[in-house]
Scaffold this active site. Sequence first.
Site, PDB file in Angstrom:
ATOM      1  N   SER A 143       0.866  -1.188   0.000  1.00 13.99           N
ATOM      2  CA  SER A 143       0.000   0.000   0.000  1.00 13.99           C
ATOM      3  C   SER A 143       0.898   1.232   0.000  1.00 13.99           C
ATOM      4  O   SER A 143       2.042   1.169   0.485  1.00 13.99           O
ATOM      5  CB  SER A 143      -0.866   0.008   1.263  1.00 13.99           C
ATOM      6  OG  SER A 143      -1.463   1.270   1.436  1.00 13.99           O
ATOM      7  N   TYR A 156      -1.674  -1.692  10.541  1.00 13.70           N
ATOM      8  CA  TYR A 156      -1.752  -1.917   9.089  1.00 13.70           C
ATOM      9  C   TYR A 156      -0.507  -1.359   8.387  1.00 13.70           C
ATOM     10  O   TYR A 156       0.091  -2.033   7.549  1.00 13.70           O
ATOM     11  CB  TYR A 156      -3.016  -1.246   8.550  1.00 13.70           C
ATOM     12  CG  TYR A 156      -3.246  -1.408   7.071  1.00 13.70           C
ATOM     13  CD1 TYR A 156      -3.723  -2.602   6.540  1.00 13.70           C
ATOM     14  CD2 TYR A 156      -3.008  -0.355   6.185  1.00 13.70           C
ATOM     15  CE1 TYR A 156      -3.943  -2.748   5.177  1.00 13.70           C
ATOM     16  CE2 TYR A 156      -3.229  -0.489   4.828  1.00 13.70           C
ATOM     17  CZ  TYR A 156      -3.703  -1.681   4.324  1.00 13.70           C
ATOM     18  OH  TYR A 156      -3.925  -1.826   2.976  1.00 13.70           O
TER      19      TYR A 156
HETATM   20  N1  LIG Z   1      -8.605  -0.866  -1.422  1.00  7.28           N
HETATM   21  C1  LIG Z   1      -7.585  -0.070  -1.172  1.00  7.28           C
HETATM   22  O1  LIG Z   1      -7.718   1.171  -1.165  1.00  7.28           O
HETATM   23  C2  LIG Z   1      -6.216  -0.637  -0.939  1.00  7.28           C
HETATM   24  C3  LIG Z   1      -5.135   0.244  -0.984  1.00  7.28           C
HETATM   25  C4  LIG Z   1      -3.870  -0.268  -0.767  1.00  7.28           C
HETATM   26  C5  LIG Z   1      -3.691  -1.609  -0.531  1.00  7.28           C
HETATM   27  N2  LIG Z   1      -4.766  -2.437  -0.478  1.00  7.28           N
HETATM   28  C6  LIG Z   1      -4.521  -3.857  -0.227  1.00  7.28           C
HETATM   29  O2  LIG Z   1      -5.066  -4.608  -1.291  1.00  7.28           O
HETATM   30  C7  LIG Z   1      -5.485  -5.888  -0.811  1.00  7.28           C
HETATM   31  C8  LIG Z   1      -6.947  -6.115  -1.171  1.00  7.28           C
HETATM   32  O3  LIG Z   1      -7.723  -5.080  -0.575  1.00  7.28           O
HETATM   33  P1  LIG Z   1      -9.233  -4.823  -0.996  1.00  7.28           P
HETATM   34  O4  LIG Z   1      -9.477  -3.389  -0.770  1.00  7.28           O
HETATM   35  O5  LIG Z   1      -9.525  -5.446  -2.300  1.00  7.28           O
HETATM   36  O6  LIG Z   1      -9.976  -5.622   0.181  1.00  7.28           O
HETATM   37  P2  LIG Z   1     -11.445  -6.291   0.269  1.00  7.28           P
HETATM   38  O7  LIG Z   1     -12.349  -5.742  -0.752  1.00  7.28           O
HETATM   39  O8  LIG Z   1     -11.827  -6.166   1.697  1.00  7.28           O
HETATM   40  O9  LIG Z   1     -11.103  -7.820  -0.033  1.00  7.28           O
HETATM   41  C9  LIG Z   1     -10.260  -8.505   0.851  1.00  7.28           C
HETATM   42  C10 LIG Z   1     -10.026  -9.902   0.359  1.00  7.28           C
HETATM   43  O10 LIG Z   1      -9.107 -10.542   1.263  1.00  7.28           O
HETATM   44  C11 LIG Z   1      -9.665 -11.778   1.676  1.00  7.28           C
HETATM   45  N3  LIG Z   1      -9.185 -12.172   2.994  1.00  7.28           N
HETATM   46  C12 LIG Z   1      -9.234 -11.484   4.169  1.00  7.28           C
HETATM   47  N4  LIG Z   1      -8.686 -12.223   5.149  1.00  7.28           N
HETATM   48  C13 LIG Z   1      -8.286 -13.395   4.592  1.00  7.28           C
HETATM   49  C14 LIG Z   1      -7.661 -14.573   5.086  1.00  7.28           C
HETATM   50  N5  LIG Z   1      -7.319 -14.696   6.370  1.00  7.28           N
HETATM   51  N6  LIG Z   1      -7.416 -15.587   4.212  1.00  7.28           N
HETATM   52  C15 LIG Z   1      -7.744 -15.480   2.908  1.00  7.28           C
HETATM   53  N7  LIG Z   1      -8.335 -14.393   2.379  1.00  7.28           N
HETATM   54  C16 LIG Z   1      -8.614 -13.373   3.218  1.00  7.28           C
HETATM   55  C17 LIG Z   1     -11.169 -11.574   1.625  1.00  7.28           C
HETATM   56  O11 LIG Z   1     -11.790 -12.858   1.540  1.00  7.28           O
HETATM   57  P3  LIG Z   1     -13.285 -13.118   2.126  1.00  7.28           P
HETATM   58  O12 LIG Z   1     -14.145 -12.082   1.492  1.00  7.28           O
HETATM   59  O13 LIG Z   1     -13.598 -14.505   1.734  1.00  7.28           O
HETATM   60  O14 LIG Z   1     -13.163 -12.919   3.613  1.00  7.28           O
HETATM   61  C18 LIG Z   1     -11.297 -10.744   0.349  1.00  7.28           C
HETATM   62  O15 LIG Z   1     -11.281 -11.586  -0.782  1.00  7.28           O
HETATM   63  C19 LIG Z   1      -5.215  -5.901   0.690  1.00  7.28           C
HETATM   64  O16 LIG Z   1      -3.963  -6.499   0.956  1.00  7.28           O
HETATM   65  C20 LIG Z   1      -5.176  -4.413   1.027  1.00  7.28           C
HETATM   66  O17 LIG Z   1      -4.414  -4.176   2.180  1.00  7.28           O
HETATM   67  C21 LIG Z   1      -6.032  -1.991  -0.670  1.00  7.28           C
END
Ligand SMILES: NC(=O)c1ccc[n+]([C@@H]2O[C@H](COP(=O)([O-])OP(=O)(O)OC[C@H]3O[C@@H](n4cnc5c(N)ncnc54)[C@H](OP(=O)(O)O)[C@@H]3O)[C@@H](O)[C@H]2O)c1
Length: 250
Positions: A143, A156
Amino acid sequence: MDLKLKDKVAVVTGASKGIGAGIAKAFAAAGAKVVVNYAIDKAGAEKVVSEIAKKGGEAIAVHCDVTKAADVKRLFEETKNTFGQLDILVNNAGVFAFEPLEAVSEESFHRQINTHVLGNLLCSQHATEMFGNRGGSIINISSTVSANPMAGLIVYCAAKAAVDTFTKVLAKELGDRKIRINTLAPGVTDTEGNHTAGIIGGELEKQMVAQTPLGRTGQPEDIAKVAVFLASDEAGWVTGERITVAGGLL
Ligand SMILES: NC(=O)c1ccc[n+]([C@@H]2O[C@H](COP(=O)([O-])OP(=O)(O)OC[C@H]3O[C@@H](n4cnc5c(N)ncnc54)[C@H](OP(=O)(O)O)[C@@H]3O)[C@@H](O)[C@H]2O)c1
């Protein structure tokens, strides 16, 4: 059609929604066979698989909590049983909590650190073993906050900084096995997780967009295009890098 990932097999953790789902679909469109991992949201993962199948791609949904060693072992066994090989791992599964120092609990600390750091380590162990002599590519989703931390997100930000360091260490440790490891660092991206947290549509999104030179929130597709490049042989001379994909937001 540009099939940059033809004949490759990829595991994408946390691909039932958000950035992971975007990457899984883009990988399949580029010709890869994809393992769509989920922890809880089976319906979300199955929807991603069916969208891939409708476009002529191949994918399976596999349950695995990346914080559990036995689950991770089974994730890679199922990958081998179904597709016979592995070429790409995306460590994407993630959780976060807005908590100032005094509000952090032992439970919340472990949930965040275990998902981002332990999960990344366990998956990387199995993937590097499965890559074999052909080598492979690991993409760690970090991130912008790992390099430019935000107040109120202490655990985080620290977890993502550890992910950045994993990339640098493993790029040195595994280069002689033809394994490339890179970090992809998104800025604020329009995902289910960010909707649930109230970021999208809220004051924080407005502030972030105001600081973003390209003037909008990222979409999972913006992140996925760069992941396809990093996973492909076109990035064959790229390892140990951290690429920010955030419309110019630092
Ligand atoms: N969105 C942003 O603005 C942003 C910015 C920077 C970085 N990121 C990073 O990008 C990645 C994805 O974020 P997102 O925003 O797409 O999140 P999201 O919409 O909340 O999706 C999270 C995903 O992670 C899975 N997950 C959570 N805990 C898990 C575990 N213990 N084992 C396996 N899967 C697990 C969830 O599965 P279930 O639904 O089945 O629980 C879901 O598929 C993360 O690493 C986040 O830190 C996001």
